[in-house]
Write an enzyme that holds these catalytic residues in place. Structure first.
Site: not given
Ligand SMILES: [Zn+2]
Length: 683
Positions: A183-186, A236
């Site tokens: 999930g962490h780039h979404a 991001n």
């Protein structure tokens, strides 16, 4: 819009047998429908586990020519981790927490409407549509979609939420969510980088809403959340979601490579620290290159992560746990071991009364991912934490980065003291400044020139002035000449830990200049000297390699030297290797040897494809490394690198300057041997 209730075709679920059956049936705990403030049931203090094979249904659309197992974000990433946990007896010691499908309103806590709708629609496309969309997305946003993506993404996000809820309600102590897609780039307005919904960001918002109110009993209240992101890529999306938030502290350790590493750009730089009231609540630790391992990560934890996290005082810790910084990962190129992951987990468990939720993000070497996940899980379960026999010290590049990070975040955190030598623009306005390295360089230049009767080499450009000295008869007398390139202006020169290098309050502070012993040796042997100081801090942005090439083209190439020895120390080694390659010095019969004396910085290597140059370099070169250098470990990858670096010799010293003095005898003997060999050929 109603979400479709399509019956799930269990026959399409990959055949991974779980502890208690298959897929969603294998759960013991109930979802968060119960009141958040109910008293903890009997199995409090257990470790939770979220896992479901249904999340394996999201896979690369197979109508595309590229086979599905080609994509690094493969379904087996989670099944392998689960199997390894099970084989090692962890699963039966954990409480299974049921993942649930997140709702549209919950996704809206972080994401714009379009993000939900884009993923929602994907379930109605035909296979060939999906293949086409994936081909388009793959190019633009590193995404793929199939007809199950919507379900898997909702479960992945809902799984992290349910685990956080179970921890915050006191039903369990801590837990691990083995979920995908990650999930962490979404970002709030777009899915990207294998990530559809930002699992951790949505969970953090939801938990704060659910547990942040005055009506929640104090011991369960969650106001402040720490998100620690050790995935090798910058998160991001997560940073963006909490950009202006001072209740969520986002700390990320990731490869940055000057903005060239995914997701690229400057958002992951140390100067990117959040905005508005969230200024200082995003902390980026941007590694400048690969090869970062346990020594570097643990150093970062001691220097920055733990002091700031403790000062923040979170009520809940969520780890965005990508395992793509693990040794052997095909995308990360870093060296973190399961011991490193266990130790970082253990340190974080000292925060928030131990309320720690680990959520899987990236990690593309399936075995490395599984073994790292096992080490983290055992730590969560309270097993003894493994430790290193002896931890290699952090490399110079990492130490430098941490110094920069501390300088940037120091205004926002009392626990972080910036190096007193760092520039302070607030008190310097309008005053003349002399940098210490500038003064040192000037003093050394004068002192060395007088002592060894050297002349300054005209540099042709003001920015290169006072950086090179030579024997006054360099251009007249035929003899052996040593080109000695170093970075003696650097304050780090005598120290392993540059950020502890100097205490300006101390009247007795000094810098050791060990270049004198080298010049003594050169003069005793009646060789000619070219002494070049390549310390970047005093080159005023000029390129050290350009300068060295200028010295070569203008003086060394034209002087009547019979033989030339290249001798480079620490930070100057890289430019000397570039010079050898750009001027093809392997073809110049006068150049008889190359010696490098190094500290813990990256060792420069001959380019892979230059076969002749490499052969020449291995025969004529020696690299002297401190015995504590990480290359001396038994790791195959490091051994391979060492081969490319030429003939490497261990020196029983730790500090770069001591390596230089200790290696000098061997350097001299090697040079004599090369000279004798050449004379034999001539005779
Ligand atoms: Zn990653």
């Amino acid at each position: 819009m109603q979400s479709p209730q399509r019956p799930l075709d269990l026959a399409t679920i990959p055949a991974i047998v779980e502890e208690d059956g298959n897929g969603l049936d294998a759960v013991e705990d109930s979802p968060s429908s119960s009141s958040s403030s109910s008293s903890p049931p009997a199995f409090a203090l257990a470790t939770g586990l979220v896992y479901s094979t249904v999340m394996m249904l999201h896979s690369y659309p197979t109508t595309i020519v590229k086979p599905s197992d080609d994509h690094p974000e493969a379904p087996e990433r989670i099944s392998r981790a689960f199997i390894v946990l099970k084989e090692n007896g962890c699963v039966k010691r954990m409480k299974r927490i049921q993942p649930r499908e997140i709702t549209r309103d919950e996704v809206a806590l972080v994401h714009d409407k379009g993000v939900w709708e884009g993923v929602y629609r994907s379930q109605f496309y035909t296979r060939s549509d999906l293949a086409e969309i994936t081909a388009l997305f793959g190019e633009r946003s590193s995404l793929y979609l199939n007809e199950h993506t919507f379900l898997s993404a909702r479960l992945s996000c809902g799984g992290v939420m349910e685990l956080c809820d179970a921890v915050c309600s006191g039903r369990i102590h801590n837990g691990f969510a083995i979920v995908r897609p990650p999930g962490h780039h979404a970002e709030p307005d777009k899915s990207m980088g294998f990530c559809l919904f930002n699992n951790v960001a949505v969970a953090a918002r939801w938990i704060r809403q659910r547990y942040g109110g005055q009506d929640v009993p104090k011991e369960q209240r969650v106001r402040k959340i720490l998100i620690l992101d050790w995935d090798v890529h910058h998160g991001n999306g997560t940073q963006r979601a909490f950009e202006e938030d001072d209740d969520v502290l986002y700390i990320s350790l990731h490869r940055y490579d000057d903005g060239e590493f995914y997701p690229c750009g400057t958002y992951g730089a140390s100067a990117s620290m959040g905005s508005g009231k969230g200024r200082g609540f995003s902390v980026n630790i941007p590694w400048p290159c690969g090869d970062m391992g346990d020594g570097e990560y643990i150093y970062a934890f001691h220097q920055v992560v733990m002091p700031i996290a403790a000062e923040f005082g979170p009520d809940l810790v969520i780890i965005s746990a990508g395992f793509d910084a693990a040794m052997g990962d095909p995308l990360g190129g870093c060296d973190v071991t399961p011991i490193g992951y266990a130790q970082m987990t253990w340190m974080l468990m000292g925060l928030a009364k131990g309320k720690v939720v680990v959520a899987l993000e990236g990690g593309y070497n399936i075995e490395a991912l599984a073994l790292s996940a096992l080490a983290v899980t055992r730590t969560l379960l309270g097993d003894p934490v493994p430790s290193h026999e002896s931890l290699a010290p952090a490399c110079t590049a990492a130490v430098d980065v941490l110094r920069l990070v501390k300088r940037d975040v120091a205004p926002y955190w009392k626990c972080i003291e910036s190096n007193p030598l760092d520039p302070r623009p607030d008190i310097e306005d309008g005053l003349t400044r002399y940098s210490l390295s500038e003064l040192l360089k000037a003093h050394r230049q004068q002192e060395i020139a007088r002592h060894f009767q050297l002349s300054e080499l005209p540099a042709g450009d003001r920015k290169w002035d006072s950086h090179a000295l030579c024997s006054s008869d360099l251009m007249d007398t035929p003899r052996t000449v040593v080109l000695f390139a170093h970075d003696m202006g650097s304050l780090r020169a005598g120290n392993e830990r540059p950020n502890l290098a100097l205490i300006p309050e101390s009247e007795g502070a000094y810098i050791i200049d060990s270049s004198k012993v080298v010049l003594d040796w050169i003069q005793q042997r009646r060789f000619g000297i070219v002494d070049v100081n390549l310390y970047s801090g005093s080159l005023h942005g000029a390129d050290a390699t350009d300068f060295l090439e200028f010295i070569w083209d203008t003086y060394l190439d034209l002087c009547p030297a019979t033989d030339i020895v290249l001798f480079a120390h620490a930070g100057a080694a890289k430019s000397v290797l570039s010079l050898i390659s750009s001027r093809r010095l392997d073809k110049d019969s006068r150049v008889i040897s190359t010696c490098l004396t190094m500290g813990h910085e990256a060792v420069p290597m001959v380019p892979k494809d230059e076969v002749d140059l490499r052969k020449w370099y291995i025969k004529n070169g020696r690299v002297f490394l401190p015995e504590t250098h990480s290359w001396w470990s038994q790791d195959d990858d490091k051994r391979r690198k060492m081969k490319r670096a030429g003939k490497v010799v261990s020196v029983a010293e730790r500090r770069p300057i001591q390596v230089l003095t200790a290696a000098l005898g061997e350097v001299a003997a090697f040079v004599d041997a090369r000279l004798a060999a050449k004379q034999e050929i001539v005779a």
